[in-house]
Design a protein around this motif. Structure first.
Motif, PDB file in Angstrom:
ATOM      1  N   SER B 165       0.839  -1.194   0.000  1.00 28.56           N
ATOM      2  CA  SER B 165       0.000   0.000   0.000  1.00 28.56           C
ATOM      3  C   SER B 165       0.872   1.241   0.000  1.00 28.56           C
ATOM      4  O   SER B 165       1.850   1.310   0.742  1.00 28.56           O
ATOM      5  N   VAL B 243      -4.963   6.166  -0.083  1.00 30.01           N
ATOM      6  CA  VAL B 243      -4.105   5.004  -0.255  1.00 30.01           C
ATOM      7  C   VAL B 243      -4.217   4.462  -1.678  1.00 30.01           C
ATOM      8  O   VAL B 243      -5.285   4.482  -2.281  1.00 30.01           O
ATOM      9  N   THR B 245      -3.591   0.993  -3.509  1.00 31.04           N
ATOM     10  CA  THR B 245      -3.353  -0.410  -3.203  1.00 31.04           C
ATOM     11  C   THR B 245      -2.737  -1.089  -4.416  1.00 31.04           C
ATOM     12  O   THR B 245      -3.301  -1.044  -5.503  1.00 31.04           O
ATOM     13  N   GLY B 281       2.292  -1.925   4.293  1.00 31.56           N
ATOM     14  CA  GLY B 281       1.483  -3.105   3.992  1.00 31.56           C
ATOM     15  C   GLY B 281       2.182  -4.376   4.440  1.00 31.56           C
ATOM     16  O   GLY B 281       3.335  -4.356   4.860  1.00 31.56           O
TER      17      GLY B 281
END
Lengths: 502, 464
Positions: B165, B243, B245, B281
């Motif tokens: 992330s 964010v 991803t 992450g």
């Protein structure tokens, strides 16, 4: 060695008490065993004060943590996105809503709900527009009739009439606008919609009567032309109202209705434009048709009233908009309309929840920092729902890291029991083979006490049990036995000495 | 007779305490020092492991002292029984003969033994430096577990297994500049890392979804009309954090590490002024763990060696004497690493502790032999005679200790947890090596290093 001497005296004089006291303290320690927790998370692999851990913590706090994923799988793509499976998801999501620890749930069902909400918002807007349009039409018609009445009284107000007709026109435009919005929405139909239909029907009947009356009294060709237009308008209104009634009975066809309505209304508009020009002609010959105009005025006024009533009713209906709430589609056709675009392709919004044509997902994302037991509980709730509500053509699967972790913890418990059992068994064998003294299994019993005390102390000091620390017990049994054997063999050796007693 | 037993019990108690408590206590100190080295690991579960082991052996000692001994004493003191005497065997036992033969052979080939040990162990250490590290937690657990199969199936379907992330934060992440930056970043990652990145998702990719793949003009308006549940996956409520991803393919630890650092530098190079970024992450955590395991492993072993050496230095007040018991154990560390390299067994958090563990366990054996050796030397025997004697007398008890340790550790082998069975196998191998090293290498070391240690030889046996 003063310490050794003290220990000697202690054991010599109070051996029984000492044994009891030690065993009691072991039991006190053992109580802590109840609070030993099995840990499988990130905190077992990486220190909490590192940047990497803190960054990840921040991420989970803002955007949620781990997810449980429910997989819906079907051999035939057609069997996947069905009313049945969507309702299945809906029921499950209702159960999950009880948990505050869940950050969000994403599934085909939640996507459909989103579409429904959007549609119903649009729909409501459309209805509002229709209402406003109707009201405008109504008041304008009344004004027209007023003016006509005045004209009958000999006042000249024709120029204003044109303005009125334009107003009427824009009212109709608004209605068209509203209906267009309605056609964009395929939300659930409401009972109120059929009421509008009925009222419009009533209005059209009145209009028909009006034009009939006019027909009797107006004989000139240009008047006839007006009449035709009026009766056309009537027909269209009637048509519209019928369709609305039908539509309300067959929710699925709703999106067809507004399209037809729009056509109808557009025609009405053209008709009106015709009216305006013919009105002008009418004015030039006004004196002769005073009577007829009177009748027209009355009729128009009545129709205006009707339209206002319709609009009021519609307003009331919107106010009670709880019957406008989006609900799950009830027929596969409606559902397909929501899922696929006009070209029959899956809408983009579903790309995140449709892995491929045979698999769809429900993603249950937890908030950051949710404890393991809650995750297990949620996983259990999901599993129960799936077990008790099996789908005919779709198989389901619950997975994701929390589910795996839960299973690891279960395996850890089993594995620990197994290892402890085997350690004891091996030790009995080893002791029997290499330790030839009286009470040769005593070291094993003593070490078991030490192991119990160690587990208990873990609980008191809140040291978690991890995959790694499971290895402690066999190691401890192996090493601890060694010490106990040394003590016991030396003691036995001393006892066998033919030594002189002191 | 009973009376005699009762009296004897008091003498036995006294002698046992006098001789065994210091000896066992020393062994526990040495073992404990090895375990304490585990506290320096950056991996919390290894720390906890070290804590528990240290607590565990401490409790074992106390329980032995305050329960086992009193029970034995009480038995003989208050409930004496006739008989039960063990007949002592007379004559030479088979094991004595074998041990004597082995020791004589070793002493005659002492240089060969030492050189062989040094070479093999050196090769092993070189191999150890090239041994891989396994940090995928899923490879530690029972491999036939249904939930594990389920998750693998799920990943096959999804096509992506791991996630990175990119979290970005600023005053308002919906500013035009930031939105543009987010879009560029989301789009460019796939082109920048085509072999790794499977898909990227962010607020802009969602915006594009609603607008036929184009970034709409009125983004903010559309975002404000978006359902909350969808929004909160990509931007927070205060609109200060967002964010991106990044779904990536499953990579080997080293590949993942280089990908993460490349990604970090790529993100830093292309950072907008309006936001600050963090790459985080689960995958980033994994990489962190790999590096802490790989760097921590050797440090832990070295600290273990250092601590035990210091402990022995305090006890013996002689550097060479403190070093001798450690030497055979150092060879074991090399051999063990070599075996892992040969059979391609990767290091796990647990096997990373092997070095410190075997130092703790193994020094107990070597200390026993060494102590006996110097005891015999002080009696006036030559180094050759002393070593034969020491091996003969202590070899058996070392063997018994080794057997009980092996018996306990064997249980690890049958665990369904791969991490435990692997570790069990390696510890058994190491304990076996420790026995070999104690019986075979130790005598050679003692003979060779004998000249460095002054032994107080009693007057009456000194030659002219």
């Amino acid at each position: 060695m003063k310490v050794l001497n003290r220990i000697f005296v202690l054991i010599k004089n109070n051996s029984m008490k000492l044994i009891l006291l030690s065993i009691v303290s072991i039991f006190v320690l053992a109580i802590g065993a109840a609070s030993v927790n099995l840990a499988t998370g990130n905190e077992t692999l990486i220190e909490k004060d590192t940047k990497a851990f803190q960054d990840n913590l921040e991420l989970e706090k803002e955007f949620g943590g781990e997810s449980i994923i429910v997989l819906y799988e079907s051999e035939n793509p057609k069997d996947l996105l069905t009313i049945e499976s969507i309702q299945h998801m809906e029921k499950l999501e209702e159960k999950l809503n009880a948990y505050d620890e869940i950050y969000t749930i994403i599934s085909p069902n939640t996507m459909i709900q989103q579409i429904s909400v959007k549609q119903s918002e649009k729909y409501l807007e459309g209805l509002n527009d229709v209402t406003a349009g109707l009201e405008k039409m109504g008041t304008t018609l009344k004004e027209i009739s007023d003016k006509l009445g005045k004209n009958i009284g000999g006042n000249q107000g024709n120029d204003n009439l044109e303005l009125n007709f334009e107003n009427l026109n824009s009212g109709i435009s608004k209605m068209i606008e509203g209906q267009k919005k309605l056609s964009d929405g395929t939300g659930q139909l409401v009972t109120g919609y059929s009421n509008i239909g009925n009222q419009l029907y009533q209005a059209s009947i009145n209009l028909k009567n009006l034009s009939d009356q006019l027909g009797k009294s107006l004989t000139k060709p240009e008047q006839q032309k007006q009449l035709q237009q009026l009766s056309q308008m009537t027909k269209q209104l009637e048509e519209l109202s019928k369709q609305m009634v039908v539509a309300s009975e067959k929710g699925a066809k709703l999106n067809e209705v507004p399209k037809n309505t729009i056509t109808g209304l557009s025609n009405m508009q053209q008709g009106l434009n015709g009216q305006i020009s013919s009105m002008n002609q009418l004015n030039s010959k006004k004196a002769t048709q005073l009577n007829e105009l009177k009748t027209l005025a009355n009729g128009l006024s009545e129709m205006g009233n009707q339209l206002i009533v319709i609009s009021e009713n519609l307003n009331t209906m919107i106010a009670y908009s709880d019957n406008m709430t989006p609900a799950l589609p009830k027929t596969q056709k409606t559902l397909n309309k929501m899922i696929y675009d006009d070209n029959g392709n899956l809408r983009d919004i579903f790309s995140g929840v449709m892995a491929d044509e045979n698999n769809m997902l429900m993603i249950v994302k937890f908030k950051g920092g949710v404890n393991d037991s809650t995750k297990s509980e949620v996983a259990g709730t999901i599993q129960n729902h799936l077990n008790n509500n099996e789908l005919s053509e779709v198989s389901t699967l619950v997975s994701g890291k929390p589910v795996l972790d839960d299973s690891i913890r279960t395996s850890m418990r089993d594995s620990m029991k197994k290892m402890m059992g085997l350690s004891i068994l091996f030790m009995i064998i080893v002791l029997t083979v290499i330790f030839k003294v009286k009470w040769r299994l005593l070291p094993l019993i003593v070490i078991m006490l030490a192991v119990i005390a160690t587990i208990g102390l873990m609980g008191w000091l809140s040291i978690p049990m991890t995959m790694v620390s499971m290895a402690v017990f066999p190691i401890l049994i192996g090493l601890g036995i060694d010490y106990a054997i040394q003590f016991q063999s030396r003691y036995t050796e001393e006892m066998e000495k033919e030594g002189e007693t002191e | 007779m009973k009376n005699k037993i009762q009296k004897q019990s008091i003498t036995s108690l006294k002698n046992t305490l006098k001789h065994m408590v210091p000896a066992v206590f020393t062994a526990i100190i040495a073992t404990g020092l090895g375990f304490i080295a585990l506290f320096t690991s950056p991996v919390p579960m290894i720390k906890d492991f070290g804590k528990m082991l240290t607590i565990g052996i401490g409790i074992s000692f106390v329980v032995g002292l305050f329960i086992l001994i009193p029970i034995l004493f009480t038995r003989d003191r208050f409930f004496p029984k006739e008989g039960g005497k063990i007949n002592k065997k007379h004559g030479k036992a088979k094991s004595d003969v074998i041990l004597e033969k082995i020791t004589k052979k070793v002493v005659s080939l002492k240089w060969l033994v030492i050189i062989l040990a040094i070479i093999t162990s050196g090769i092993g250490i070189w191999g150890d430096l090239n041994t891989g590290v396994e940090t995928d937690v899923e490879t530690f657990m029972p491999q036939n577990n249904q939930e594990l199969k389920d998750i693998h199936k799920l990943r096959d379907i999804l096509g992506t297994t791991d996630q990175v992330s990119i979290m970005y934060s600023g005053k308002n992440v919906l500013e035009d500049n930031t939105i543009k930056w987010t879009d560029t970043m989301t789009e460019s990652l796939k082109n920048e890392f085509p072999n790794v990145v499977v898909d990227t998702k962010s607020i802009t990719s969602v915006l594009k979804q609603t607008n036929n793949g184009e970034l709409p003009e009125n983004s903010v308006e559309i975002i404000n009309n978006m359902p909350k549940d969808q929004l909160k996956l990509f931007i927070n409520e205060g609109k200060t954090k967002g964010v991106i991803t990044v779904g990536i393919k499953h990579l080997e630890a080293s590949e993942l590490k280089s990908f993460i650092s490349n990604l970090e530098s790529f993100v830093t190079q292309n950072q907008a002024d309006s936001v600050s970024t963090t790459v985080t992450g689960k995958s980033v955590l994994d990489v962190e763990m790999v590096s802490s395991l790989t760097t921590g492993r050797h440090k832990m072993t070295l600290i273990g060696i250092g601590l035990v050496f210091l402990g022995l230095l305090v006890i013996y007040r002689h550097p060479v004497k403190a070093f001798i018991p450690l030497l055979p154990i150092l060879f074991i560390i090399g051999w063990s690493g070599g075996i892992m390299y040969l059979f391609d067994i990767h290091y796990t958090p647990l096997t990373a502790t092997l070095g410190a563990l075997i130092i703790g366990i193994g020094t107990e054996f070597t200390i026993l032999i060494m102590e006996r050796f110097y005891e015999e030397r002080e009696k006036g025997l030559s180094s050759y005679e002393s070593i034969i004697m020491a091996n003969k007398k202590i070899g058996k008890s070392v063997f018994a200790s080794g057997m009980s340790v092996i018996g306990g550790f064997s249980a690890l082998l049958v665990s369904d947890f791969v991490i435990l069975s692997n570790f069990g196998m390696m510890t058994l191998l190491n304990v076996f090596f420790a026995l070999i090293s104690t019986i075979i290498v130790m005598p050679a070391i003692l003979i060779i290093l004998d000249k460095f240690i002054k032994v107080k030889i009693p007057m009456e046996t000194q030659g002219i």
